[in-house]
Design an enzyme around this catalytic site. Structure first.
Site, mmCIF file in Angstrom:
data_model
loop_
_atom_site.group_PDB
_atom_site.id
_atom_site.type_symbol
_atom_site.label_atom_id
_atom_site.label_comp_id
_atom_site.label_asym_id
_atom_site.label_seq_id
_atom_site.Cartn_x
_atom_site.Cartn_y
_atom_site.Cartn_z
ATOM 1 N N PHE A 146 0.839 -1.198 0.000
ATOM 2 C CA PHE A 146 0.000 0.000 0.000
ATOM 3 C C PHE A 146 0.875 1.249 0.000
ATOM 4 C CE2 PHE A 146 -3.708 -2.288 2.349
ATOM 5 C CZ PHE A 146 -4.115 -2.848 1.141
ATOM 6 N N SER A 147 0.257 2.379 -0.317
ATOM 7 C CA SER A 147 1.041 3.617 -0.302
ATOM 8 C C SER A 147 1.589 3.901 1.088
ATOM 9 C CB SER A 147 0.207 4.798 -0.810
ATOM 10 O OG SER A 147 -0.934 4.984 -0.014
ATOM 11 N N GLU A 148 0.879 3.491 2.127
ATOM 12 C CA GLU A 148 1.389 3.634 3.497
ATOM 13 C C GLU A 148 0.969 2.451 4.364
ATOM 14 O OE1 GLU A 148 3.429 5.879 4.498
ATOM 15 O OE2 GLU A 148 3.182 7.535 3.077
ATOM 16 N N THR A 149 1.883 2.038 5.222
ATOM 17 C CA THR A 149 1.600 1.098 6.296
ATOM 18 C C THR A 149 1.982 1.778 7.598
ATOM 19 O OG1 THR A 149 1.950 -0.884 4.949
ATOM 20 C CG2 THR A 149 2.195 -1.133 7.316
#
Length: 265
Positions: free
Chosen positions: A42-45
């Site tokens: 994902f774009s952020e974790t």
């Protein structure tokens, strides 16, 4: 490790921006967190760990690097804690010791973020060519975020952009991303925006909350209002409301939990 997938800045599954929220029960080093974020993709974790009571540390990783501040993963983490605890408010502390205060507001989550200044800048023509834009109304730069802000003339043109990401990443160095924005052509919103960041994360972020640390102030000054509604015209789309209060920006949004499971370490 307990792990959740959450779609942020939407009230519909498979819209908004997906974030992973991880609650490690052992100490993880940055290399391990980076590997997990790359595996998830994902774009952020976000990795959150309780310090005491309703106070948590929070760290954000894109598939490529650690990011100090992220709006949609903060919203996702808040959604998980509000859904699994009795807390009415939360305080997160990020890697730079910035405190983020979170509270419920009706069916939304209200996040308090800092406000950062922007400065005038110049951008290479090859960056504009890679984006596919010819007319720029204003060019700014956020040093705290290492993000270039470009205002263009039309929300329709913004939605239709199809950047050449290979050319884009080779057109500039030393930045995290490029934010393009335009005044809204929809009466329900004040401005639209899209965020491209192949330098530090994915090609395009579906919905970006962290940029409101400077984007809200930019539009508040232009439109002479402090309460704004924003639309991110990515493929998945997303919405949020923001309010500028002195040196703070409040970001209000919704989120939907779509997966709960365990990451095997």
């Amino acid at each position: 490790m307990k792990t959740y997938f959450v779609d942020s800045f939407t009230n519909e599954k498979f819209k908004g921006n997906p974030a992973a929220v991880c609650l490690p029960n052992i100490e993880l080093d940055a290399e391990s967190m980076q590997s997990i974020a790359a595996e998830i993709g994902f774009s952020e974790t976000a990795f959150i760990k309780q310090i005491k009571d309703n106070t948590y540390s929070i760290r954000f990783f894109s598939p490529k690097t650690e990011i100090p501040l992220c709006g949609h993963a903060t919203l996702a983490s808040s959604k998980i804690l509000f859904s699994t605890t009795s807390f009415e408010s939360i305080k997160f502390i990020n890697i730079n010791n910035v405190e983020l205060f979170i509270e419920k507001e009706a069916d939304k989550i209200k996040m308090q973020f800092p406000v950062y200044e922007t400065e005038e800048t110049e951008v290479p023509q090859k960056l504009l060519d890679a984006l596919g834009v010819s007319e720029i109304l204003e060019k700014r730069y956020s040093p705290n975020n290492k993000i270039i802000l470009l205002e263009i003339e039309s929300a329709r043109k913004l939605a239709d952009l199809k950047p050449d990401f290979t050319a884009l990443v080779n057109s500039h160095t030393g930045i995290n991303g490029v934010l393009l924005t335009a005044i809204s052509d929809n009466e329900n919103f004040d401005f639209h925006y899209r965020y491209f960041w192949p330098w530090a994360g994915t090609d395009e972020d579906p919905v970006t909350g962290g940029v409101q640390t400077f984007l809200t102030k930019y539009w508040a000054k232009k439109l002479n209002k402090t309460k704004l509604n924003a639309f991110q015209s990515s493929l998945r789309t997303g919405t949020m409301s923001t309010e500028l209060v002195q040196d703070k920006v409040y970001i209000l949004g919704e989120a939907v939990i779509v997966l709960e499971g365990n990451f095997i370490l």
